[in-house]
Design an enzyme around this catalytic site. Structure first.
Site, PDB file in Angstrom:
ATOM      1  CG  ASP A   7      -2.948  -0.512  -2.345  1.00  0.00           C
ATOM      2  OD1 ASP A   7      -2.964   0.660  -1.910  1.00  0.00           O
ATOM      3  OD2 ASP A   7      -3.528  -1.449  -1.763  1.00  0.00           O
ATOM      4  CG  ASP A  59      -2.690   4.104  -1.336  1.00  0.00           C
ATOM      5  OD1 ASP A  59      -3.411   3.924  -2.334  1.00  0.00           O
ATOM      6  OD2 ASP A  59      -2.739   3.372  -0.327  1.00  0.00           O
ATOM      7  CB  SER A  70      -0.967  -0.033   1.191  1.00  0.00           C
ATOM      8  OG  SER A  70      -1.933   0.980   1.104  1.00  0.00           O
ATOM      9  CG  ASP A  95      -6.066   0.761  -0.580  1.00  0.00           C
ATOM     10  OD1 ASP A  95      -5.267   1.720  -0.560  1.00  0.00           O
ATOM     11  OD2 ASP A  95      -6.085  -0.129   0.298  1.00  0.00           O
TER      12      ASP A  95
END
EC number: 5.4.2.10
Length: 451
Positions: free
Chosen positions: A245, A243, A101, A247
């Site tokens: 990833d 960010d 992440s 999400d």
């Protein structure tokens, strides 16, 4: 007590236990065994972000899963919510995300989605751990034609772009809108610009040249100052930062001011209340959300339900209560009608649609919520000791809580992914709560601080 899984899967420094190729292969074997049901060919989707170590861990997971007789669908770099979406749309038995992440590139992680695109509950993660550490599957070795195959899904990005565009109202477009977009050199570096441009926006891209080591490096949602300066320089309508990833998402308005997850939840919840689309008139947020969010939603005729920190707990509460909107101050936003997990690009599209529909700027929409002054201090610790068992710290917190009364609060919790204690204070006087937060942090540092 879980040995491997934290609040968001297994995470750590790549090539250091538990994020080794050996453990990744074991995790793949255990998950493949767990997700098999019945005498048929099973399939698991694997995707990743742009970290250098992603190749290493991807191959280890593929080997482990195939060694248990399960086929693998490899999608390559794709946002975490995109992997959840592909898992569900392709009717796969599970999805695997290789990502840490918002963490720096040297870290990596492994997390799973069920066949319907939701993150696994704690009990499923415990079963994976039990299969690994008990040795129950060590002797299971399919042979000959029973070994799994690996296939590459070349059009995964295109599939996800279409899904995202279909989530945007058909009667609206983004023509004439100038948007600064920071993809954090992460998983959305292809998807996000394509979606916004195809909807008609002029996109000024940042963080779209990943090299394996620059993910989240001075860019993305943890560095909103990048898009803040760019918005002012290019006189853009707003800035959007994802960010690694993708999400989560953070915005800045046309003046370069940050608009965090709490404001976005307030904007979306009040808009959905007006349209009578907010199920049970309820928004789900975490204990980290500002009290100003509760006030804004209540004023609009709704209410806020709070959960523990972590988007998985927000989703669990949404499913349990039958709610369709939830999120975190950090920028995780969950719209359960079109999706199953936090999705930065989809959330951005929902905000852009609201701006278009209301014919208002982001700064005007953000006025719906007035946040109480809030201070967050992180202290690196050598052990995650129960704070209530440290008398001096517990006494200090109790004294400050009495002084705050009903006009503020203290929230102390450990990070689920890092050796950090997070100390959050809210109150009417920013100067006062800043001093109290430092006082608590200094004492914690003295008692259990670590370098």
């Amino acid at each position: 007590m879980k040995k491997l899984f934290g609040t968001d899967g297994v995470r750590g420094v790549a090539n250091v236990y538990p994020m080794t190729t050996e453990m990744a292969m074991q995790i793949g074997r255990a998950a493949a065994y767990l997700f098999k049901d019945g005498n048929r060919r099973h399939r698991i989707v694997i995707g990743k972000d742009t970290r250098l170590s992603g190749y290493m861990l991807e191959n280890a997971l593929v080997a482990g899963i195939c060694s248990m007789g399960v086929d693998v669908l490899v999608v390559g770099p794709l946002p975490t919510p995109g992997i959840a979406n592909i898992t569900s749309s392709m009717r796969a038995d599970a999805g695997v995300v290789i990502s840490a992440s918002h963490n720096p590139f040297q870290d990596n992680g492994i997390k799973f989605f069920s066949r319907d695109g939701f993150k696994l509950p704690d009990e499923m993660e415990l079963k994976i751990e039990d299969l690994i550490f008990s040795g129950k599957i060590d002797s299971l070795r399919p042979v000959a034609t029973e070994v799994g195959k690996a296939y590459r899904i070349d059009d995964a990005v295109g599939r996800y772009v279409v899904f995202l565009k279909n989530s945007f109202p058909k009667d609206l477009d983004l023509a004439g809108m100038k948007i600064v977009l920071d993809c954090a050199n992460g998983a959305a570096y292809k998807v996000a610009p394509a979606v916004l441009e195809e909807l008609g926006a002029e996109v000024i891209p940042y963080g779209v040249k990943p090299n394996g080591t620059n993910i989240n490096a001075g860019c993305g949602s943890l560095y909103p100052q990048v898009i803040s300066e760019a918005v002012k320089e290019h006189r853009a309508d707003l800035g959007i930062a994802l960010d690694g990833d993708a999400d989560r998402v953070i915005f800045v308005d046309e003046f370069g001011n940050e608009v965090d997850g709490d404001h976005i939840m307030a904007i979306c919840a009040t808009q959905m209340l007006k349209q009578k689309k907010l199920r049970k008139n309820t928004l789900v947020a975490t204990v980290m959300s500002n009290m100003g969010l509760d006030i804004a939603v209540k004023r609009a005729g709704g209410k806020v339900v709070k959960t523990a920190v972590g988007d998985r707990y927000v989703v669990e509460e949404m499913i349990k209560g039958g709610y369709n909107l939830g999120g975190e101050q950090s920028g995780h936003m969950i719209f359960l009608d079109p999706n199953t997990t936090g999705d930065g690009v989809l959330s951005a599209l929902q905000v852009l649609a609201t701006m278009r529909r209301a014919d208002k700027s982001l700064s005007e929409l953000a006025e719906v919520m007035i946040p109480l002054p809030q201070v967050l201090v992180n202290v690196r610790v050598k052990e995650k000791k129960d704070i209530t068992t440290i008398p001096e710290v517990a006494l200090l917190i109790g004294d400050i809580e009495k002084k705050l009364g009903d006009e503020g609060r203290i929230l102390i919790r450990y990070s689920g992914t890092e050796p950090l204690l997070r100390i959050m204070l809210e109150g009417q006087d920013k100067y006062q709560i800043t001093g109290w937060a430092k006082e608590i942090a200094d004492l914690v540092e003295k008692k259990i601080g670590g370098k």
